[in-house]
Motif scaffolding. Structure first.
Motif, PDB file in Angstrom:
ATOM      1  N   SER A  64     -28.890  21.855 -40.296  1.00 56.92           N
ATOM      2  CA  SER A  64     -28.177  21.778 -41.579  1.00 56.92           C
ATOM      3  C   SER A  64     -28.597  22.935 -42.467  1.00 56.92           C
ATOM      4  O   SER A  64     -29.642  23.552 -42.251  1.00 56.92           O
ATOM      5  N   SER A  65     -27.794  23.193 -43.480  1.00 54.45           N
ATOM      6  CA  SER A  65     -28.049  24.344 -44.367  1.00 54.45           C
ATOM      7  C   SER A  65     -29.178  24.039 -45.348  1.00 54.45           C
ATOM      8  O   SER A  65     -29.691  24.933 -46.008  1.00 54.45           O
ATOM      9  N   LYS A  66     -29.540  22.761 -45.449  1.00 62.43           N
ATOM     10  CA  LYS A  66     -30.462  22.368 -46.522  1.00 62.43           C
ATOM     11  C   LYS A  66     -31.094  21.022 -46.201  1.00 62.43           C
ATOM     12  O   LYS A  66     -30.654  20.329 -45.284  1.00 62.43           O
ATOM     13  N   VAL A 124     -18.791  15.415 -38.413  1.00 63.89           N
ATOM     14  CA  VAL A 124     -19.764  15.603 -39.498  1.00 63.89           C
ATOM     15  C   VAL A 124     -19.121  15.282 -40.853  1.00 63.89           C
ATOM     16  O   VAL A 124     -19.814  15.009 -41.824  1.00 63.89           O
ATOM     17  N   ILE A 125     -17.802  15.264 -40.900  1.00 59.24           N
ATOM     18  CA  ILE A 125     -17.141  14.959 -42.179  1.00 59.24           C
ATOM     19  C   ILE A 125     -16.222  13.741 -42.041  1.00 59.24           C
ATOM     20  O   ILE A 125     -16.316  12.785 -42.800  1.00 59.24           O
ATOM     21  N   ASP A 126     -15.379  13.741 -41.032  1.00 58.39           N
ATOM     22  CA  ASP A 126     -14.434  12.648 -40.842  1.00 58.39           C
ATOM     23  C   ASP A 126     -15.205  11.341 -40.562  1.00 58.39           C
ATOM     24  O   ASP A 126     -16.155  11.326 -39.785  1.00 58.39           O
ATOM     25  N   THR A 127     -14.827  10.270 -41.224  1.00 58.61           N
ATOM     26  CA  THR A 127     -15.622   9.037 -41.096  1.00 58.61           C
ATOM     27  C   THR A 127     -15.115   8.115 -39.977  1.00 58.61           C
ATOM     28  O   THR A 127     -15.690   7.050 -39.758  1.00 58.61           O
ATOM     29  N   THR A 128     -14.054   8.530 -39.271  1.00 57.76           N
ATOM     30  CA  THR A 128     -13.610   7.634 -38.186  1.00 57.76           C
ATOM     31  C   THR A 128     -14.731   7.555 -37.144  1.00 57.76           C
ATOM     32  O   THR A 128     -15.397   8.532 -36.873  1.00 57.76           O
ATOM     33  N   ASN A 129     -14.932   6.368 -36.590  1.00 56.20           N
ATOM     34  CA  ASN A 129     -16.092   6.225 -35.699  1.00 56.20           C
ATOM     35  C   ASN A 129     -15.736   5.639 -34.337  1.00 56.20           C
ATOM     36  O   ASN A 129     -16.559   4.976 -33.709  1.00 56.20           O
ATOM     37  N   GLU A 130     -14.462   5.954 -33.891  1.00 50.72           N
ATOM     38  CA  GLU A 130     -14.091   5.312 -32.617  1.00 50.72           C
ATOM     39  C   GLU A 130     -14.880   5.855 -31.433  1.00 50.72           C
ATOM     40  O   GLU A 130     -14.976   5.214 -30.398  1.00 50.72           O
ATOM     41  N   GLY A 172     -26.423  16.799 -39.299  1.00 53.15           N
ATOM     42  CA  GLY A 172     -26.644  17.754 -40.395  1.00 53.15           C
ATOM     43  C   GLY A 172     -25.397  17.949 -41.222  1.00 53.15           C
ATOM     44  O   GLY A 172     -24.740  16.986 -41.595  1.00 53.15           O
ATOM     45  N   ASP A 173     -25.082  19.223 -41.475  1.00 55.06           N
ATOM     46  CA  ASP A 173     -23.876  19.535 -42.251  1.00 55.06           C
ATOM     47  C   ASP A 173     -23.161  20.705 -41.572  1.00 55.06           C
ATOM     48  O   ASP A 173     -23.607  21.210 -40.540  1.00 55.06           O
ATOM     49  N   THR A 174     -22.055  21.117 -42.165  1.00 55.00           N
ATOM     50  CA  THR A 174     -21.332  22.241 -41.571  1.00 55.00           C
ATOM     51  C   THR A 174     -20.816  23.174 -42.656  1.00 55.00           C
ATOM     52  O   THR A 174     -20.928  22.850 -43.845  1.00 55.00           O
ATOM     53  N   LYS A 175     -20.285  24.300 -42.264  1.00 55.97           N
ATOM     54  CA  LYS A 175     -19.987  25.402 -43.155  1.00 55.97           C
ATOM     55  C   LYS A 175     -19.154  24.979 -44.359  1.00 55.97           C
ATOM     56  O   LYS A 175     -19.358  25.474 -45.472  1.00 55.97           O
ATOM     57  N   SER A 176     -18.194  24.064 -44.145  1.00 55.54           N
ATOM     58  CA  SER A 176     -17.302  23.703 -45.272  1.00 55.54           C
ATOM     59  C   SER A 176     -18.051  22.880 -46.336  1.00 55.54           C
ATOM     60  O   SER A 176     -17.529  22.639 -47.411  1.00 55.54           O
ATOM     61  N   GLN A 177     -19.269  22.457 -46.028  1.00 53.85           N
ATOM     62  CA  GLN A 177     -19.995  21.605 -46.994  1.00 53.85           C
ATOM     63  C   GLN A 177     -21.018  22.388 -47.805  1.00 53.85           C
ATOM     64  O   GLN A 177     -21.749  21.815 -48.615  1.00 53.85           O
ATOM     65  N   HIS A 178     -21.130  23.697 -47.578  1.00 55.18           N
ATOM     66  CA  HIS A 178     -22.116  24.455 -48.353  1.00 55.18           C
ATOM     67  C   HIS A 178     -21.626  25.888 -48.512  1.00 55.18           C
ATOM     68  O   HIS A 178     -20.559  26.239 -48.032  1.00 55.18           O
ATOM     69  N   GLY A 179     -22.396  26.662 -49.251  1.00 55.46           N
ATOM     70  CA  GLY A 179     -22.015  28.046 -49.499  1.00 55.46           C
ATOM     71  C   GLY A 179     -21.628  28.208 -50.953  1.00 55.46           C
ATOM     72  O   GLY A 179     -21.694  27.259 -51.757  1.00 55.46           O
ATOM     73  N   GLU A 180     -21.241  29.410 -51.317  1.00 54.48           N
ATOM     74  CA  GLU A 180     -20.895  29.720 -52.697  1.00 54.48           C
ATOM     75  C   GLU A 180     -19.768  28.810 -53.176  1.00 54.48           C
ATOM     76  O   GLU A 180     -18.792  28.622 -52.464  1.00 54.48           O
ATOM     77  N   LEU A 193     -26.257  13.788 -51.020  1.00 57.74           N
ATOM     78  CA  LEU A 193     -26.945  14.484 -49.918  1.00 57.74           C
ATOM     79  C   LEU A 193     -27.159  13.565 -48.715  1.00 57.74           C
ATOM     80  O   LEU A 193     -27.938  13.881 -47.823  1.00 57.74           O
ATOM     81  N   ASN A 194     -26.481  12.415 -48.719  1.00 56.71           N
ATOM     82  CA  ASN A 194     -26.581  11.538 -47.542  1.00 56.71           C
ATOM     83  C   ASN A 194     -25.889  12.192 -46.356  1.00 56.71           C
ATOM     84  O   ASN A 194     -25.042  13.062 -46.527  1.00 56.71           O
ATOM     85  N   LEU A 195     -26.218  11.748 -45.182  1.00 52.14           N
ATOM     86  CA  LEU A 195     -25.523  12.252 -43.994  1.00 52.14           C
ATOM     87  C   LEU A 195     -24.045  11.913 -44.135  1.00 52.14           C
ATOM     88  O   LEU A 195     -23.700  10.756 -44.419  1.00 52.14           O
ATOM     89  N   SER A 196     -23.183  12.890 -43.969  1.00 42.98           N
ATOM     90  CA  SER A 196     -21.737  12.703 -44.203  1.00 42.98           C
ATOM     91  C   SER A 196     -21.055  12.200 -42.929  1.00 42.98           C
ATOM     92  O   SER A 196     -21.676  12.082 -41.881  1.00 42.98           O
ATOM     93  N   GLY A 197     -19.762  11.925 -43.067  1.00 47.77           N
ATOM     94  CA  GLY A 197     -18.973  11.440 -41.939  1.00 47.77           C
ATOM     95  C   GLY A 197     -19.527  10.131 -41.426  1.00 47.77           C
ATOM     96  O   GLY A 197     -20.022   9.304 -42.202  1.00 47.77           O
ATOM     97  N   ALA A 198     -19.507   9.961 -40.106  1.00 52.76           N
ATOM     98  CA  ALA A 198     -20.000   8.715 -39.499  1.00 52.76           C
ATOM     99  C   ALA A 198     -21.364   8.925 -38.852  1.00 52.76           C
ATOM    100  O   ALA A 198     -21.784   8.174 -37.959  1.00 52.76           O
ATOM    101  N   GLN A 199     -22.098   9.958 -39.327  1.00 55.38           N
ATOM    102  CA  GLN A 199     -23.382  10.269 -38.702  1.00 55.38           C
ATOM    103  C   GLN A 199     -24.373   9.138 -38.778  1.00 55.38           C
ATOM    104  O   GLN A 199     -25.073   8.813 -37.819  1.00 55.38           O
TER     105      GLN A 199
END
Ligand code: GLC
Length: 715
Positions: free
Chosen positions: A494-496, A427-433, A453-461, A468-474
């Motif tokens: 996703s959170s949002k 969800v974050i790392d862009t490697t797509n092997e 979607g997204d994951t905990k490290s991408q949202h919150g306080e 807001l594009n899909l992150s990583g290699a999604q």
């Protein structure tokens, strides 16, 4: 009580820090938050041995279930739950949470959040009930009724609720957490204060939490107008707790206090009853009293509602200690998990279903590939204030993922051994092997289900996003899968809302879950198979691009719309969001006919009575969320192009026609004018009834307000 004992009652410290525990007796601490396990009883024993033995009150962030507690029931997040538009479900989730919070020795939850989610760059959108402040108030009221029940806090079914963050914390500039907010008082009175007024007057909410940010330069925690005058005008019986270290923040961040002592002075004068985690407050306040800058009588006034609630909770006698032996039978009781499943079933939003590809027929035994980074990730699925948080047990050796069912597990259980899986990408790392292997597996499958979607490290306080594009290699994964030509079903966990115009254009189906809770995997699978007919609708818009923000439905008209109402929009992107407020499909279809108003004129004290016929024209029973919007066509100040003022979620059997009636009070059509009067102005109003906020989904009618009526003077 000595003055030291009195000031101690204002102090709330975090139980996670030793220095905070060391001062319990010395400072007669009144409250702790984020205790773990049986720490509550241990601390309560120590408090009992102080001179007066005043009991502690324990608070916790149980905001979509008692999520930090190992084995507790975890519900969809507020944003997910709000898409159910079902106050009975929201109330029931509050009731379950209250029981589990009480069973583990806590008395008070810092919930619900009433902030509107209108700038999805903000990291805490998942904590909101969506973009409509009026609807946020409706759902917050239901949740508080669940938490507080009949207000008998001595029973094990009720806890104190906390309406937060007071006020307009979601309106910070640029979606940047706790940044300044520039909202004029008129707009506060028009949109952001009414939901809090509702939970104070109707919900009798026990506490409010002052927001971090400043409004027009005045920090909420230093605003006597906000924390004393406004609640007093509502005859509020509850009390105010600051947010985390807000008082020190007056000095450290907002720099309205030259030192922490002056910050303590400002916090007291503004009317904060309890001070969350500002360690210096106790000694500074004693000095201020010594110097005559703060009167003992002011402290008396601030602590009396806190002590009153400790009595109401029964903490001075039978409820001082909690018998934890019962906790395991209450935490995650089967009926509680059933409630979590119902909440996620009601909350899922079907936004796209080209050629009726859904529901999938289990008997076809089609080969299904499940892929995507959020297909089997319980931290992503549960969302914020849960197991991704430091306060949770996740890092605890005896941590157990009790009752958790991922999307993958749910689909495997529902569709059996024709399901294959490959994560496909991160969800974050862009490697797509991994995409190549996943694409090969797709070519050997009949249907592809991708969970993005997204994951905990991408949202919150403090974790806001500028993109807001899909992150990583999604998106690479989705495009590769699309090229195989296989039917592509996308599930958003996703959170949002994210910017997903590619999905709208290319996916065959789109199901939005946001963070659907522990049972999300079951409800998603049951929805894919048709066992659950989706009935959720969006309470928040999906921006086409982050540059559109804010892009909520109840906006003010613009772009020189002119008589043609042509929305020139942006030069480079569409003017409208990808998906709008109120939107959501069912496996059946509904038609709206015969919109009637009993009267086309209304005066003060009268109700506008509306009826509409809804027919289920499909071949499945279903639930429809009927929405009623109004527009004050000409008004003394600009007003939104439409505002939600009523809704009902109704079961309608296949082939059935139901006449649904609404009675809308005159006051719902009010605005706040330039003189800060709440007023219903005479003249023409439009009324819209339909399946979403989209004009093409709405039947339209008109009514007249005969004469202007000033309801009250605000100040
Ligand atoms: C946090 C949040 C607030 C929460 C409080 C206690 O910083 O802003 O919502 O209730 O601190 O954890």
């Amino acid at each position: 009580m000595t003055i030291e004992e009195k000031v101690g009652q204002m102090i709330q410290l975090s139980a996670s820090e030793k220095k905070n525990l060391d001062v319990l007796e010395k400072w007669n601490i009144g409250s702790y938050l984020h205790c773990k396990g049986e720490q509550n009883n241990d601390l309560q024993k120590r408090a009992e041995h102080t001179r007066l033995g005043i009991p502690l009150i324990f608070g916790i962030d149980a905001i979509h279930g008692h999520c930090f507690e190992n084995g507790a029931t975890i519900f969809p997040t507020q944003l997910a739950m709000s898409c159910s538009w079902n106050t009975d479900v929201i109330r029931a989730c509050g009731e379950v949470t209250a029981k589990e919070v009480k069973a583990t020795g806590f008395h008070w939850t810092f919930s619900p959040v009433l902030c509107a989610g209108r700038d999805t760059r903000w990291g805490r959108i998942d904590e909101t009930f969506g973009e409509d402040a009026w609807l946020c108030g409706e759902f917050a009221l239901a949740m508080i009724e669940g938490y507080q029940g009949n207000g008998d806090f001595s029973s094990d079914d009720n806890i104190l609720a906390c309406g937060k963050h007071f006020v307009a914390y979601g309106e910070t500039i640029g979606g940047r957490d706790a940044y300044d907010t520039f909202i004029p008082k008129r707009e506060l009175f028009a949109h952001f204060l009414p939901p809090f007024e509702k939970i104070v007057k109707k919900g009798k909410v026990a506490t409010l939490m002052a927001a971090y940010q400043a409004i027009d330069g005045v920090p909420c925690s230093a605003s006597g107008w906000l924390l004393k005058d406004i609640p007093a005008s509502w005859n509020m019986d509850g009390w105010i707790v600051t947010d985390w270290d807000n008082i020190r923040s007056l000095h450290l961040n907002q720099k309205v206090a030259e030192n922490e002592k002056h910050a303590a002075y400002l916090g007291i004068k503004a009317g904060n009853n309890m001070i969350m985690t500002t360690f210096s407050f106790y000694l500074n306040t004693l000095e201020l009293i010594q110097e005559g800058k703060v009167q003992k009588s002011e402290i008396d006034e601030l602590i009396s509602p806190i002590l009153r609630d400790k009595f109401r909770l029964g903490l001075f006698d039978e409820n001082r200690y909690k018998d934890f032996s019962q906790a395991s039978t209450i935490l995650g009781a089967s009926e509680h998990w059933t409630q979590s499943l119902e909440a996620s079933n009601e909350s899922l939003v079907l936004l796209q279903n080209k050629n009726g590809i859904l529901p999938l027929n289990k008997d076809d035994k089609k080969k299904i590939l499940v892929t995507g980074p959020n297909a089997d990730d319980f931290v992503a699925q549960l969302g914020d204030w849960s197991f991704g948080e430091g306060q949770s047990y996740m890092h605890d050796p005896n941590f157990q993922r009790k009752e958790f069912v991922s999307v993958l597990q749910g689909i495997q259980e529902e569709f059996g051994d024709t399901v294959v899986y490959n994560k496909g990408c991160d969800v974050i790392d862009t490697t797509n092997e991994d995409i190549e292997e996943t694409t090969r597996m797709a070519q050997e499958s009949d249907i592809v289900i991708t969970v993005v979607g997204d994951t905990k490290s991408q949202h919150g306080e403090f974790y806001d996003r500028a993109n807001l594009n899909l992150s990583g290699a999604q998106e690479d994964l989705l495009k590769a899968l699309k090229k195989t030509g296989k039917p592509l079903i996308v599930i958003l966990v996703s959170s949002k809302p994210l910017s997903i115009p590619w999905i709208k254009q290319h996916a065959d189906a789109l199901l939005v879950a946001f963070n659907p809770g522990s049972k999300g995997g079951v409800s998603i699978a049951k929805t894919l198979s048709g066992a659950n007919n989706p009935s959720g609708k969006l309470t928040i818009s999906f921006p086409h691009h982050v540059g559109q923000l804010p892009v909520y439905y109840n906006s003010y008209d613009g772009w020189h719309a002119g008589e043609h109402h042509l929305r020139e929009g942006y030069h480079d992107i569409p003017a409208d969001p990808t998906f709008v407020f109120g939107e959501g499909m069912s496996y059946t279809t509904f038609t709206y006919n015969n919109l009637k108003l009993t009267s086309t004129e209304i005066s003060a004290g009268e109700m506008l009575k509306v009826s509409v016929d809804i027919t289920n024209t499909g071949n499945k029973d279903g639930k429809e969320i009927i929405q009623v919007y109004y527009n004050d066509v000409y008004s003394s100040v600009t007003t939104p192009i439409k505002e939600l003022c009523a809704y009902q979620k109704v079961n309608i059997a296949k082939g059935e026609t139901k006449t649904v009636e609404f009675e809308i009070p005159f006051e719902e059509f009010s605005l706040v004018n330039e003189k800060l009067e709440e007023v219903v102005e005479e003249g023409e109003f439009e009324l819209f009834v339909g399946a979403s906020s989209k004009n093409e989904d709405l039947l339209k009618s008109k009514f007249i307000v005969r004469n202007t009526q000033v309801l009250r003077k605000l100040s």
